[in-house]
Design an enzyme around this catalytic site. Structure first.
Site, mmCIF file in Angstrom:
data_model
loop_
_atom_site.group_PDB
_atom_site.id
_atom_site.type_symbol
_atom_site.label_atom_id
_atom_site.label_comp_id
_atom_site.label_asym_id
_atom_site.label_seq_id
_atom_site.Cartn_x
_atom_site.Cartn_y
_atom_site.Cartn_z
ATOM 1 N N GLU A 76 1.024 -0.914 -0.170
ATOM 2 C CA GLU A 76 -0.126 0.066 -0.026
ATOM 3 C C GLU A 76 1.286 1.273 -0.504
ATOM 4 O O GLU A 76 0.392 2.496 0.631
ATOM 5 C CB GLU A 76 -1.167 0.171 1.420
ATOM 6 C CG GLU A 76 -2.189 -1.118 0.987
ATOM 7 C CD GLU A 76 -2.528 -0.930 -0.402
ATOM 8 O OE1 GLU A 76 -2.810 0.244 -0.807
ATOM 9 O OE2 GLU A 76 -3.981 -1.762 0.016
ATOM 10 N N HIS A 95 -2.506 2.481 8.056
ATOM 11 C CA HIS A 95 -3.631 1.736 7.697
ATOM 12 C C HIS A 95 -3.924 0.774 8.455
ATOM 13 O O HIS A 95 -2.910 -0.082 8.862
ATOM 14 C CB HIS A 95 -3.043 1.518 6.328
ATOM 15 C CG HIS A 95 -4.110 0.729 5.629
ATOM 16 N ND1 HIS A 95 -5.400 0.516 5.652
ATOM 17 C CD2 HIS A 95 -4.143 -0.651 5.539
ATOM 18 C CE1 HIS A 95 -6.097 -0.712 5.384
ATOM 19 N NE2 HIS A 95 -4.534 -1.344 4.414
ATOM 20 N N HIS A 157 -12.845 -2.516 3.173
ATOM 21 C CA HIS A 157 -11.692 -2.622 3.177
ATOM 22 C C HIS A 157 -10.413 -2.437 4.532
ATOM 23 O O HIS A 157 -10.848 -3.210 5.561
ATOM 24 C CB HIS A 157 -10.481 -2.147 2.442
ATOM 25 C CG HIS A 157 -9.029 -1.930 2.216
ATOM 26 N ND1 HIS A 157 -8.075 -1.622 0.981
ATOM 27 C CD2 HIS A 157 -8.058 -2.553 3.599
ATOM 28 C CE1 HIS A 157 -7.473 -2.238 1.383
ATOM 29 N NE2 HIS A 157 -6.651 -2.887 2.121
HETATM 30 ZN ZN LIG Z 1 -5.624 -2.984 3.901
#
Ligand SMILES: [Zn+2]
Length: 215
Positions: A76, A95, A157
């Site tokens: 990411e 995250h 997500h």
């Molecule tokens: Zn993720």
């Protein structure tokens, strides 16, 4: 080793994220930007955060070129770097896939201002439009939909939190999860009373002054 402090902090907070059940396995990631050096320490992809050392944390430039480290940076990385570039007020990104906040992300429901601590994030916690993980589209959606907030949910997500430093960023990530838990508990029992715009403005100002003030 370059960026020692930032790498140690990435590792420390990755472990803390797991300890506090904000994510599982290697499904969360953290970056810290050293603006003076113009370098970013970012968690490595698909690694056990309890089994690695600070040297395993990757160092990249703001364009994503690897500067130091022998692993792959987080998958990411695109949205981490896009946020650090776009937002001059932040130096850290976390995250997570924390459960209650992710449940709301799957419902594509914003977290409304039902508790004063939502003021750490803004007047609510918005939801960023869905895109496949690890794509430039996901980065674009996050940049657009997090504007004016310190965190957002990622549809179907998880969560992204940003902050002036890693300590404050972590506080924000924790409180997104807390607010989602409180919201889902409250709506199970009735209709929560929401705080009004004036009060949310006042709370945000107070948090900027006392909790989120950069060092
Ligand atoms: Zn993720």
């Amino acid at each position: 080793m370059i960026l020692v402090n930032e790498r140690e902090n990435v590792l420390k907070y990755c472990q803390k994220m797991l300890d506090q059940k904000l994510t599982t396995g290697s499904g969360g990631n953290i970056s810290i930007y050293n603006r003076e050096e113009n370098l970013v320490a970012i968690s490595p992809g698909s690694m056990d955060y309890y089994a690695i050392s600070a040297a395993d944390v990757m160092v990249v430039d703001i364009e994503g070129n690897i500067i130091d480290g022998k692993n792959n940076p987080s998958s990411e990385m695109a949205f981490h770097l896009a946020l650090l570039k776009a937002r001059e007020d932040i130096n850290a990104v976390i995250h997570t896939h924390s459960i209650y906040a992710t449940a709301m992300a799957c419902l594509r429901m914003e977290i409304p201002p039902l508790h004063y601590l939502v003021g750490l994030i803004g007047d609510k916690v918005p939801v960023a439009e869905y895109a496949t993980f690890a794509t430039p589209e996901l980065a674009q959606h996050i940049i657009r939909d997090i504007q004016g907030y310190n965190a957002c949910l990622l549809a179907n997500h998880g969560v992204v939190a940003v902050g002036p430093d890693i300590e404050k960023c972590f506080i924000i990530a924790e409180h997104v999860e807390l607010a989602a838990q409180i919201y889902l508990a409250a709506v199970n029992a009735g209709s929560p009373v929401l705080l009004g715009n004036d009060e949310m403005d006042r709370l945000q100002q107070k948090f900027r002054q006392y909790v989120l003030k950069p060092k």
